[in-house]
Design a protein around this motif. Structure first.
Motif, PDB file in Angstrom:
ATOM      1  N   ILE A  84       0.898  -1.053   0.063  1.00  0.00           N
ATOM      2  CA  ILE A  84       0.015  -0.049   0.058  1.00  0.00           C
ATOM      3  C   ILE A  84       0.808   1.157   0.144  1.00  0.00           C
ATOM      4  O   ILE A  84       1.652   1.506   0.860  1.00  0.00           O
ATOM      5  CB  ILE A  84      -0.934   0.050   1.212  1.00  0.00           C
ATOM      6  N   TYR A  85       0.803   2.149  -0.902  1.00  0.00           N
ATOM      7  CA  TYR A  85       1.479   3.379  -1.127  1.00  0.00           C
ATOM      8  C   TYR A  85       0.708   4.340  -1.434  1.00  0.00           C
ATOM      9  O   TYR A  85      -0.554   4.278  -1.584  1.00  0.00           O
ATOM     10  CB  TYR A  85       2.454   2.993  -2.230  1.00  0.00           C
ATOM     11  N   LEU A  86       1.244   5.684  -1.247  1.00  0.00           N
ATOM     12  CA  LEU A  86       0.388   7.015  -1.173  1.00  0.00           C
ATOM     13  C   LEU A  86       0.774   7.446  -2.630  1.00  0.00           C
ATOM     14  O   LEU A  86       1.791   7.641  -3.197  1.00  0.00           O
ATOM     15  CB  LEU A  86       1.064   7.921  -0.197  1.00  0.00           C
ATOM     16  N   ILE A  87      -0.287   7.991  -3.123  1.00  0.00           N
ATOM     17  CA  ILE A  87      -0.374   8.925  -4.469  1.00  0.00           C
ATOM     18  C   ILE A  87      -0.597  10.306  -4.029  1.00  0.00           C
ATOM     19  O   ILE A  87      -1.356  10.468  -3.432  1.00  0.00           O
ATOM     20  CB  ILE A  87      -0.995   8.034  -5.699  1.00  0.00           C
ATOM     21  N   TYR A  88       0.283  11.316  -4.740  1.00  0.00           N
ATOM     22  CA  TYR A  88      -0.289  12.708  -4.398  1.00  0.00           C
ATOM     23  C   TYR A  88      -0.062  13.033  -3.268  1.00  0.00           C
ATOM     24  O   TYR A  88      -0.771  14.040  -2.735  1.00  0.00           O
ATOM     25  CB  TYR A  88      -1.580  13.125  -5.050  1.00  0.00           C
ATOM     26  N   GLY A  89       0.565  12.205  -2.384  1.00  0.00           N
ATOM     27  CA  GLY A  89       0.875  12.578  -0.906  1.00  0.00           C
ATOM     28  C   GLY A  89      -0.566  12.302   0.066  1.00  0.00           C
ATOM     29  O   GLY A  89      -0.751  12.715   1.254  1.00  0.00           O
ATOM     30  N   MET A  90      -1.793  11.790  -0.680  1.00  0.00           N
ATOM     31  CA  MET A  90      -2.871  11.819   0.151  1.00  0.00           C
ATOM     32  C   MET A  90      -3.772  10.595  -0.094  1.00  0.00           C
ATOM     33  O   MET A  90      -4.744  10.346   0.637  1.00  0.00           O
ATOM     34  CB  MET A  90      -3.732  12.895   0.028  1.00  0.00           C
ATOM     35  N   TYR A  91      -3.667   9.946  -1.342  1.00  0.00           N
ATOM     36  CA  TYR A  91      -4.529   8.688  -1.625  1.00  0.00           C
ATOM     37  C   TYR A  91      -3.768   7.405  -1.601  1.00  0.00           C
ATOM     38  O   TYR A  91      -2.596   7.390  -2.229  1.00  0.00           O
ATOM     39  CB  TYR A  91      -5.209   9.031  -3.122  1.00  0.00           C
ATOM     40  N   CYS A  92      -4.341   6.505  -0.925  1.00  0.00           N
ATOM     41  CA  CYS A  92      -3.627   5.154  -0.815  1.00  0.00           C
ATOM     42  C   CYS A  92      -3.988   4.264  -1.945  1.00  0.00           C
ATOM     43  O   CYS A  92      -5.115   4.288  -2.370  1.00  0.00           O
ATOM     44  CB  CYS A  92      -4.044   4.412   0.583  1.00  0.00           C
ATOM     45  N   CYS A  93      -3.085   3.548  -2.559  1.00  0.00           N
ATOM     46  CA  CYS A  93      -3.361   2.450  -3.652  1.00  0.00           C
ATOM     47  C   CYS A  93      -3.116   1.040  -3.028  1.00  0.00           C
ATOM     48  O   CYS A  93      -1.814   1.050  -2.356  1.00  0.00           O
ATOM     49  CB  CYS A  93      -2.536   2.893  -4.779  1.00  0.00           C
ATOM     50  N   GLY A 103     -11.851   3.376  -8.776  1.00  0.00           N
ATOM     51  CA  GLY A 103     -10.557   4.178  -8.756  1.00  0.00           C
ATOM     52  C   GLY A 103      -9.810   3.543  -7.632  1.00  0.00           C
ATOM     53  O   GLY A 103     -10.281   3.112  -6.603  1.00  0.00           O
ATOM     54  N   PRO A 104      -8.283   3.196  -7.653  1.00  0.00           N
ATOM     55  CA  PRO A 104      -7.594   2.738  -6.604  1.00  0.00           C
ATOM     56  C   PRO A 104      -7.573   3.611  -5.440  1.00  0.00           C
ATOM     57  O   PRO A 104      -7.838   3.010  -4.290  1.00  0.00           O
ATOM     58  CB  PRO A 104      -6.137   2.727  -7.201  1.00  0.00           C
ATOM     59  N   GLY A 105      -7.818   4.831  -5.408  1.00  0.00           N
ATOM     60  CA  GLY A 105      -7.714   5.650  -4.376  1.00  0.00           C
ATOM     61  C   GLY A 105      -9.183   5.483  -3.479  1.00  0.00           C
ATOM     62  O   GLY A 105      -9.344   5.459  -2.422  1.00  0.00           O
TER      63      GLY A 105
END
Length: 199
Positions: free
Chosen positions: A78-87, A138-140
């Motif tokens: 699990i990682y963050l995208i755009y500093g706010m959404y988890c994938c 969507g993943p987030g």
């Protein structure tokens, strides 16, 4: 809704140790179980570090963040995208072969009001048709709806209350294939047909 017994039957470890694209396709129709919520996986994407400029481990890159990609298949990444959404991803194949599958979209099966409140702050019955359509596409949104965050990074896919279970078997002719989304930076890899989904 599927029977509870079917929802509770976890995929085994060997499922994740196979070819990444095979796992990505066969995850379609399976059930992702997290606490009191259950969703059916409808969209996935493959990522393979050795040849994929969209993968965090492309070219053998090993950092504190990407080390998990080199683990043996069968754990959640699990990682963050755009500093706010988890994938949410599942690691695949053998140890030291960086690869995984992104869970890109799903449909709510159980705990729909929990998912709806996590996403929009209100019960599912109060959602607009637009909100229902965009609940988990969507993943987030998948992570937000289920309440999954970075604290679950590295957990086994066979955990007690966070796992993937058997579900509907999607036939190959019913699987749509296309380019992955949101990776225009990845040069030739942006054209790989590594996105799999069902309508």
């Amino acid at each position: 809704m599927e029977t509870t017994s079917k929802l509770m039957k976890k995929l085994n470890k060997e499922f994740y140790l196979r070819d990444t694209h095979t796992v990505a396709k066969e995850l379609l129709g399976k059930y992702l179980v997290y606490g009191e919520t259950v969703v059916k996986i409808t969209e996935t994407e493959s990522y393979i570090g050795a040849i994929d400029k969209a993968c965090h481990a492309y070219g053998g890159r090993r950092t504190k963040r990407t080390e998990i990609l080199y683990a043996e298949g069968g754990i959640f990444y699990i990682y963050l995208i755009y500093g706010m959404y988890c994938c949410l991803n599942v690691i695949t194949e053998r140890k030291d072969y960086a690869s995984g599958v992104l869970i890109r979209g799903a449909e709510a099966v159980r705990g729909t009001d929990i998912i709806s409140r996590n996403r929009y702050g209100k019960d599912f019955s109060k959602l607009t048709s637009y909100q229902r359509k965009n609940l988990l596409n969507g993943p987030g949104k998948v992570c937000m709806g289920l309440g999954i965050n970075r604290e679950q990074n590295g957990i086994s896919c066979l955990s007690e209350d966070f796992y993937i279970a058997e579900g509907e078997k999607i036939k190959l002719p019913d699987i749509k294939i296309g380019k992955r989304i949101g990776i225009d930076y990845a040069e030739e890899a942006k054209d790989f047909l590594w996105r799999y989904y069902v309508l």
